[in-house]
Write a protein that holds these residues in place. Structure first.
Motif, PDB file in Angstrom:
ATOM      1  N   ASP A   1      24.619  49.186  39.177  1.00  0.00           N
ATOM      2  CA  ASP A   1      24.984  50.014  39.691  1.00  0.00           C
ATOM      3  C   ASP A   1      25.998  50.668  40.002  1.00  0.00           C
ATOM      4  N   PRO A   2      26.979  51.607  40.251  1.00  0.00           N
ATOM      5  CA  PRO A   2      27.920  52.066  40.749  1.00  0.00           C
ATOM      6  C   PRO A   2      28.657  51.587  41.462  1.00  0.00           C
ATOM      7  N   TRP A   3      28.316  50.964  42.426  1.00  0.00           N
ATOM      8  CA  TRP A   3      29.075  50.749  43.184  1.00  0.00           C
ATOM      9  C   TRP A   3      29.277  48.979  42.702  1.00  0.00           C
ATOM     10  N   GLY A   4      28.132  48.341  42.480  1.00  0.00           N
ATOM     11  CA  GLY A   4      28.485  47.351  41.592  1.00  0.00           C
ATOM     12  C   GLY A   4      29.714  47.074  40.531  1.00  0.00           C
ATOM     13  N   MET A   5      30.310  48.693  39.801  1.00  0.00           N
ATOM     14  CA  MET A   5      30.819  48.784  38.399  1.00  0.00           C
ATOM     15  C   MET A   5      31.829  48.648  39.400  1.00  0.00           C
ATOM     16  N   HIS A   6      32.473  49.516  40.709  1.00  0.00           N
ATOM     17  CA  HIS A   6      33.295  49.645  41.312  1.00  0.00           C
ATOM     18  C   HIS A   6      33.757  48.766  42.118  1.00  0.00           C
ATOM     19  N   ILE A   7      32.929  47.389  42.246  1.00  0.00           N
ATOM     20  CA  ILE A   7      33.326  45.798  42.608  1.00  0.00           C
ATOM     21  C   ILE A   7      34.515  45.092  41.669  1.00  0.00           C
ATOM     22  N   ALA A   8      33.520  45.272  40.538  1.00  0.00           N
ATOM     23  CA  ALA A   8      34.376  44.824  39.651  1.00  0.00           C
ATOM     24  C   ALA A   8      36.168  45.834  38.979  1.00  0.00           C
ATOM     25  N   MET A   9      35.642  47.147  39.508  1.00  0.00           N
ATOM     26  CA  MET A   9      36.732  47.656  39.182  1.00  0.00           C
ATOM     27  C   MET A   9      38.234  47.874  40.353  1.00  0.00           C
ATOM     28  N   VAL A  10      37.560  47.240  41.159  1.00  0.00           N
ATOM     29  CA  VAL A  10      39.076  47.447  42.981  1.00  0.00           C
ATOM     30  C   VAL A  10      39.248  45.772  42.141  1.00  0.00           C
ATOM     31  N   ILE A  11      38.725  44.403  41.440  1.00  0.00           N
ATOM     32  CA  ILE A  11      39.090  43.492  41.732  1.00  0.00           C
ATOM     33  C   ILE A  11      40.693  43.750  40.153  1.00  0.00           C
ATOM     34  N   ILE A  12      39.578  44.454  39.818  1.00  0.00           N
ATOM     35  CA  ILE A  12      40.904  44.904  37.902  1.00  0.00           C
ATOM     36  C   ILE A  12      42.152  45.403  38.943  1.00  0.00           C
ATOM     37  N   SER A  13      41.271  46.941  39.466  1.00  0.00           N
ATOM     38  CA  SER A  13      42.795  47.845  39.357  1.00  0.00           C
ATOM     39  C   SER A  13      43.469  47.903  41.078  1.00  0.00           C
ATOM     40  N   GLY A  14      42.836  47.335  41.314  1.00  0.00           N
ATOM     41  CA  GLY A  14      42.465  47.639  42.766  1.00  0.00           C
ATOM     42  C   GLY A  14      42.289  49.025  43.329  1.00  0.00           C
ATOM     43  N   SER A  15      42.436  48.727  45.070  1.00  0.00           N
ATOM     44  CA  SER A  15      41.977  49.996  45.803  1.00  0.00           C
ATOM     45  C   SER A  15      42.802  50.478  46.191  1.00  0.00           C
ATOM     46  N   ALA A  16      42.656  52.153  46.298  1.00  0.00           N
ATOM     47  CA  ALA A  16      43.951  53.542  47.221  1.00  0.00           C
ATOM     48  C   ALA A  16      44.174  53.108  48.362  1.00  0.00           C
ATOM     49  N   ASN A  17      43.008  52.040  48.694  1.00  0.00           N
ATOM     50  CA  ASN A  17      43.635  51.986  50.631  1.00  0.00           C
ATOM     51  C   ASN A  17      44.578  50.758  50.972  1.00  0.00           C
ATOM     52  N   ALA A  18      45.517  50.389  49.176  1.00  0.00           N
ATOM     53  CA  ALA A  18      45.692  48.637  49.099  1.00  0.00           C
ATOM     54  C   ALA A  18      47.277  49.853  48.111  1.00  0.00           C
ATOM     55  N   ALA A  19      47.681  51.026  47.942  1.00  0.00           N
ATOM     56  CA  ALA A  19      48.832  50.979  47.033  1.00  0.00           C
ATOM     57  C   ALA A  19      49.630  51.327  48.177  1.00  0.00           C
ATOM     58  N   HIS A  20      49.386  50.233  48.588  1.00  0.00           N
ATOM     59  CA  HIS A  20      50.939  49.922  49.526  1.00  0.00           C
ATOM     60  C   HIS A  20      51.770  48.543  48.775  1.00  0.00           C
ATOM     61  N   LEU A  21      50.080  47.601  48.623  1.00  0.00           N
ATOM     62  CA  LEU A  21      50.676  46.886  47.880  1.00  0.00           C
ATOM     63  C   LEU A  21      50.717  46.044  46.998  1.00  0.00           C
ATOM     64  N   ARG A  22      51.400  45.115  46.291  1.00  0.00           N
ATOM     65  CA  ARG A  22      51.087  44.842  45.098  1.00  0.00           C
ATOM     66  C   ARG A  22      50.130  43.702  44.977  1.00  0.00           C
ATOM     67  N   GLU A  23      50.491  42.872  43.367  1.00  0.00           N
ATOM     68  CA  GLU A  23      49.288  41.292  43.091  1.00  0.00           C
ATOM     69  C   GLU A  23      48.206  41.148  44.338  1.00  0.00           C
ATOM     70  N   LEU A  24      47.418  42.113  44.218  1.00  0.00           N
ATOM     71  CA  LEU A  24      46.221  42.116  44.646  1.00  0.00           C
ATOM     72  C   LEU A  24      45.372  42.180  43.329  1.00  0.00           C
ATOM     73  N   THR A  25      46.295  42.883  41.952  1.00  0.00           N
ATOM     74  CA  THR A  25      44.890  43.233  41.102  1.00  0.00           C
ATOM     75  C   THR A  25      45.351  42.068  40.250  1.00  0.00           C
ATOM     76  N   THR A  26      43.538  42.221  39.416  1.00  0.00           N
ATOM     77  CA  THR A  26      44.140  41.005  38.266  1.00  0.00           C
ATOM     78  C   THR A  26      43.333  42.268  37.006  1.00  0.00           C
ATOM     79  N   PRO A  27      44.730  42.878  36.381  1.00  0.00           N
ATOM     80  CA  PRO A  27      44.574  44.125  35.469  1.00  0.00           C
ATOM     81  C   PRO A  27      43.508  43.565  33.965  1.00  0.00           C
ATOM     82  N   ASP A  28      43.781  41.936  33.523  1.00  0.00           N
ATOM     83  CA  ASP A  28      43.164  41.578  32.007  1.00  0.00           C
ATOM     84  C   ASP A  28      41.284  41.231  32.957  1.00  0.00           C
TER      85      ASP A  28
END
Lengths: 507, 365
Positions: free
Chosen positions: B255-282
């Protein structure tokens, strides 16, 4: 066949039959009206000789009269002018006898009050009244009188003259009456309080039937200047008044007549007016025909060039005294007082004084408290019908950041040679546009003053809070920044706190 | 250990020193301003919506150039300013004493210093401010959220936390998995036989995977995100990906919510835009896709209005630009159905492991 009988009745008889008109409606109103009339006579008598009034009122219980009422003895004593000995019986024993039957601002108008009170006492208890008075001469005159109602004449039952060694001056009256003090009490106390407010130079003492003492002490000995007697203004004259003037005038020409008997009419105005009214200036007033008199009165009202009446016949309290009275009786946190410029309605001069009082001992009632005064008399009944009440209700108070749930009292005092009462009861003022405008503007002015006070107060409060916030947080910032930096001594922030005091809203 | 750049190499001690330096610099800066008779102020990047941009290069949201100045001279700033300085001091205490704290704990600890927070949201917000000012994640400041997720599989770690220094643990030691808390976050990786990471949204499926020996069959480390992955978990997944070079596969509800869970792991969230090293782009989102619902004839529920609204938002989101995401969003919108991970149970308890999983891991995206 029905026989109709016509009889002439005396003024005393008339008022006996129609005592409702004078405010003696029921035992509760009657006792209130009696005290009020006598207190006002006393105040007038003292002001007449420009002496700060000392009025002593004592009401004592005599016995039961009916389930709702009782017999009381009322004693009122003052330090006023005193009554010349030959007039004492008439002053209290004859309706429509009085010293006030002239054109200047006084509390009563008809010389009705004192006699009405005695008359009411007599018809309810059938007891004589006792009066003692001296004008400060070597003798004190004491009378025991009753009123011959049908003849409107005092009946002197006893008369004593004693030596006045201490040169006492004033008047004492004592008589019995039926009344209901228990129910009248709140109004009487309110009346005395408001009277003390609007007469801040008077001492008023009241001992009630239960022996409780109420003292309203003067806060000043300054008194407003006494009003001057004045001639009638042409705009305010009616046919009857004009006829009376013609009856006793000694003027031989209309020109002279106009100049002599009317307020602010001089040579020029008189001739201009007579030309306007098409009446020969040389005509004798005594020769005016009935319809000419009527036309003359009509033209007086139509003629545009009479000068407006001046206000020298009025005696407003003045801003300073009104403020003194308010501070004394209401003990507010803030008060603003305004005396408006003299104005006229229908040829009668008047002055409006308006005040607003905020906070302190003023209670929060969910609505403004309105105090109404006319010629220094508190008006306590029929508030909702009064012009001031309606004006007060019509004002958009939010514009002044004022709301009815604040502790606010508004005072309106109207002085006039003829207060525009709406009814004979004399408890509320009619909606005359001229009067209305003055009250409205007065209320707006004091409302603005209060608004300024409140915003200043708000500003001070805000500054205080602001300082509080800075002195709470700056030391903490210093404390934790010092620890963060790994230092021992915190920086000196006294300078910063001093800066806070001087910077205005720096946001 | 496999190849990792010096920058990416996680060293708990170095990291700690860096954080402590940042905090004491902040203190010194404020101290000097006050000592010179000025109102202390802090400049930091603005976190307002207008200053958050998607950066395709680093494949995550980043903050733009706008800065905000917080000054103690402003009556509206002075309270949060004080809170910020206190929080810095508190984080310094935690780090120096090698203690950790939770967001909730910070909120209560403040009261001991007569620093009042209206509610936890306010204290959380101030912690985010501190992250921005000090340019490090709250986990670096030893402050952790309450939510905990878990990991299971053949990875040996070495603790660095007080009392456990040098101690090693193999993450298969506990059949419920090992909680990804502060201790694991600060641990160093020693060795692993795994060649992939499988992140799973839900606890039920995580347990099923352990029971079915997925970690052995597929040579995988299993990570439970427990819904939206906490930052510590996202950082941990990144470390697995970067330091151990393991590919990451993410399984969520369809569902769209599950999809976004994956996306936040991949590309991070806007809330954490001030931080790095929380994402796994690959990292890869492997399912459940909208097309899986169709292909596997999974029991499904209709999308709600809220689901559809969310899909429209995601469709415009720059993180969702590539083909797979756009395609799946369209399929969702076409069929208007969604399915949970558990839906595979209609084909028996092991179907998802034996049939679906290998197929999805094979899938070329």
């Amino acid at each position: 066949m029905v026989t109709q009988t016509f009889e002439e009745i005396s003024p005393a008889d008339f008022f006996y039959r129609n005592r409702d008109i004078a405010g003696f409606t029921n035992p509760s109103r009657a006792i209130f009206a009696s005290i009020r009339e006598l207190v006002e006579n006393s105040l007038d008598a003292a002001e007449y000789v420009m002496i700060p009034p000392d009025v002593y009122v004592r009401l004592s219980y005599v016995g039961e009269a009916s389930p709702e009422s009782a017999i009381y003895k009322l004693r009122v004593m003052d330090n006023g002018s005193g009554i010349p000995p030959q007039h004492i019986p008439s002053a209290f024993g004859q309706v429509l006898f009085g010293s006030k039957y002239k054109l200047k601002q006084t509390r009563g108008t008809f010389g009705l009050g004192g006699t009405m009170s005695v008359l009411y006492g007599q018809i309810t208890t059938h007891q004589p009244a006792f009066i003692a008075s001296s004008t400060g001469i070597s003798k004190i005159y004491m009378y025991k009188i009753m009123i011959d109602i049908q003849k409107n004449r005092p009946l002197i039952l006893d008369r004593k003259i004693i030596l006045n060694k201490e040169r006492w001056r004033g008047t004492v009256i004592e008589y019995s009456l039926e009344g209901d003090y228990i129910r009248a009490m709140p109004k009487i106390l309110e009346y005395l309080k408001q009277t003390a407010l609007v007469n801040p130079y008077a001492n008023i003492t009241f001992v009630d039937p239960r022996g409780r003492l109420y003292k309203f002490m003067r806060a000043t000995t300054k008194m407003p200047p006494a009003p001057q007697e004045t001639l009638p203004h042409p705009y305010g004259v009616d046919v009857e008044t004009l006829q009376r003037l013609i009856r006793f005038t000694r003027c031989n020409t209309m020109q002279e007549f106009m100049k002599t008997h009317f307020h602010r009419v001089g040579e020029l105005t008189a001739s201009k007016f007579l030309t306007f009214a098409e009446i020969p200036a040389s005509k004798s007033p005594k020769k005016l025909k009935r319809e000419e008199i009527v036309r003359l009165v009509q033209n007086m009202k139509r003629f545009k060039e009479f000068l407006p009446p001046d206000a020298s016949c009025l005696s407003p309290l003045g801003e300073e005294l009104l403020r003194t009275g308010i501070l004394k009786e209401l003990k507010p946190e803030f008060t603003a007082v305004r005396q408006r410029k003299p104005s006229t309605y229908s040829g009668h001069p008047f002055i409006v004084e308006v005040a607003i009082a905020y906070g302190g001992n003023i209670p929060q009632k969910g609505d403004f408290i309105l105090y109404r005064f006319a010629n220094r008399i508190p008006l306590l009944y029929d508030e909702a019908s009064d012009v001031s009440f309606r004006i007060m209700k019509g004002i958009n108070w939010r514009r002044y950041k004022i709301s009815p749930d604040m502790p606010i009292a508004i005072l309106v005092h109207i002085c006039s040679t003829k207060v525009p009462y709406k009814t004979v009861g004399k408890e509320f003022i009619a909606d005359r546009p001229e009067v209305k405008r003055e009250i409205l503007n007065g209320m707006r002015e004091v409302a603005r003053d209060l608004q300024h006070f409140l915003s200043r107060q708000e500003h001070v409060e805000r500054e205080r809070k602001r300082l509080g916030v800075f002195s709470k947080y700056l030391p903490k910032i210093a404390q934790f920044a010092t620890k963060l930096a790994g230092r021992q001594e915190p920086p000196d922030i006294k300078k910063l706190l001093d800066k806070v005091k001087t910077i205005e809203e720096n946001e | 250990m496999k190849k990792t750049s010096r920058d990416e190499r996680f060293s708990a001690t170095e990291r700690k020193k860096e954080v402590l330096d940042k905090l004491s610099n902040l203190g010194e800066n404020l101290y000097q301003q006050m000592a010179q008779g000025n109102f202390p102020s802090i400049k930091m990047p603005s976190r307002s919506i207008e200053n958050i941009y998607y950066n395709p290069e680093v494949r995550q949201y980043v903050l733009g150039d706008r800065t905000v100045k917080r000054t103690a001279q402003n009556i509206r700033h002075i309270k949060p300013f004080t809170q910020l300085v206190w929080t810095g001091y508190f984080a310094q205490e935690l780090t120096t004493n090698r203690k950790t704290s939770t967001l909730r704990d910070v909120y209560y600890s403040a009261q001991a210093y007569e620093i009042s927070f209206q509610d936890q949201a306010e204290s959380d917000n101030v912690i985010t401010d501190l992250e921005t000012v000090a340019d490090c994640a709250r986990e670096d400041l030893n402050i952790f959220p309450e939510e905990r997720s878990a990991i299971f599989g053949d990875l040996t770690i070495e603790y660095t936390v007080p009392g456990y220094e040098g101690k090693q643990l193999n993450l298969t030691s506990h059949p419920d998995g090992v909680m990804i808390g502060p201790a694991l976050t600060y641990s160093e990786f020693v060795k692993t036989t795994a060649d992939k990471v499988i992140a799973i949204e839900k606890g039920g499926l995580f347990t099923r995977f352990i029971e079915e020996n997925v970690h052995k069959k597929y040579n995988a480390l299993l990570v439970l995100t427990a819904g939206q992955a906490p930052r510590a978990t996202r950082h941990f997944i990144r470390r697995l990906n970067r330091e151990l070079d393991l590919p990451v596969y993410i399984f969520t509800d369809g569902d769209p919510w599950g999809m976004h869970i994956a996306m936040v792991i991949i590309s991070g969230s806007a809330n954490a835009a001030h931080l790095r090293e929380l994402t796994t782009p690959d990292a890869k989102w492997s399912g459940v896709w909208a097309s899986d619902i169709v292909d596997y004839k999974l029991p499904s529920d209709p999308l709600t209005e809220l689901d559809v609204k969310r899909l429209h938002e995601l469709q415009r989101d720059p993180r969702y630009k590539n083909d797979l995401w756009q395609r799946e969003i369209k399929v969702f919108m076409k069929h208007k159905r969604k399915a949970e991970q558990e839906a595979f149970s209609r084909y028996g308890l092991t179907y998802i492991v034996d049939e679906y999983l290998p197929a999805k891991l094979e899938e070329k995206i």
